[in-house]
Design a protein around this motif. Structure first.
Motif, PDB file in Angstrom:
ATOM      1  N   PHE A 105      -4.764  18.219  32.580  1.00 49.00           N
ATOM      2  CA  PHE A 105      -5.887  19.126  32.328  1.00 49.00           C
ATOM      3  C   PHE A 105      -5.374  20.536  32.061  1.00 49.00           C
ATOM      4  O   PHE A 105      -4.450  20.998  32.735  1.00 49.00           O
ATOM      5  N   GLY A 136     -11.197  16.653  26.390  1.00 53.78           N
ATOM      6  CA  GLY A 136     -12.291  17.592  26.573  1.00 53.78           C
ATOM      7  C   GLY A 136     -13.135  17.333  27.806  1.00 53.78           C
ATOM      8  O   GLY A 136     -13.904  18.197  28.219  1.00 53.78           O
ATOM      9  N   MET A 137     -13.018  16.128  28.417  1.00 50.50           N
ATOM     10  CA  MET A 137     -13.752  15.857  29.651  1.00 50.50           C
ATOM     11  C   MET A 137     -13.255  16.803  30.739  1.00 50.50           C
ATOM     12  O   MET A 137     -12.099  17.215  30.744  1.00 50.50           O
ATOM     13  N   THR A 138     -14.121  17.128  31.684  1.00 51.89           N
ATOM     14  CA  THR A 138     -13.715  17.984  32.792  1.00 51.89           C
ATOM     15  C   THR A 138     -13.056  17.151  33.896  1.00 51.89           C
ATOM     16  O   THR A 138     -13.201  15.918  33.934  1.00 51.89           O
ATOM     17  N   TYR A 139     -12.374  17.860  34.787  1.00 52.40           N
ATOM     18  CA  TYR A 139     -11.766  17.201  35.948  1.00 52.40           C
ATOM     19  C   TYR A 139     -12.825  16.453  36.747  1.00 52.40           C
ATOM     20  O   TYR A 139     -12.617  15.309  37.139  1.00 52.40           O
ATOM     21  N   ASP A 155      -9.315  23.075  33.066  1.00 51.99           N
ATOM     22  CA  ASP A 155     -10.242  22.081  33.611  1.00 51.99           C
ATOM     23  C   ASP A 155     -10.736  21.070  32.582  1.00 51.99           C
ATOM     24  O   ASP A 155     -11.763  20.423  32.770  1.00 51.99           O
ATOM     25  N   GLN A 156      -9.998  20.889  31.478  1.00 52.34           N
ATOM     26  CA  GLN A 156     -10.391  19.895  30.486  1.00 52.34           C
ATOM     27  C   GLN A 156      -9.206  18.991  30.154  1.00 52.34           C
ATOM     28  O   GLN A 156      -8.061  19.446  30.090  1.00 52.34           O
TER      29      GLN A 156
END
Length: 86
Positions: free
Chosen positions: A72, A34-37, A75-76
């Motif tokens: 990703f 779930g973190m973004t790039y 973007d996650q």
């Protein structure tokens, strides 16, 4: 003598660059689905390479012997793995 001095300086610079690497077990353990790039990039620095296939962006930090790979979608982070981290 100058050649030896230059070689020693070059070796010291290479060792310092390796020691400052953000590709560590501690930073790998902070990666979460779930973190973004941008969040991963802030944690590990700029990736060494990325590829886009269909809707999946896959990036690698490190080299062929020791690395972190993160995939990703939108973007996650959806998947991440590591090899030979110490």
């Amino acid at each position: 003598m100058k050649t030896l001095t230059r070689l020693l300086c070059l070796a010291a610079l290479c060792a310092a660059a390796t020691a400052c690497s953000k590709v560590t077990v501690e930073n790998y353990d902070k990666i979460r689905v779930g973190m973004t790039y941008d969040e991963v990039k802030q944690l590990l620095g700029a990736p060494n390479r990325c590829s886009d296939v269909m809707t999946v962006k896959s990036c690698t930090w490190g080299d062929e012997k020791r690395h972190v790979q993160v995939s990703f979608v939108a973007d996650q982070v959806v998947l991440f793995s590591s090899e030979n981290l110490r």
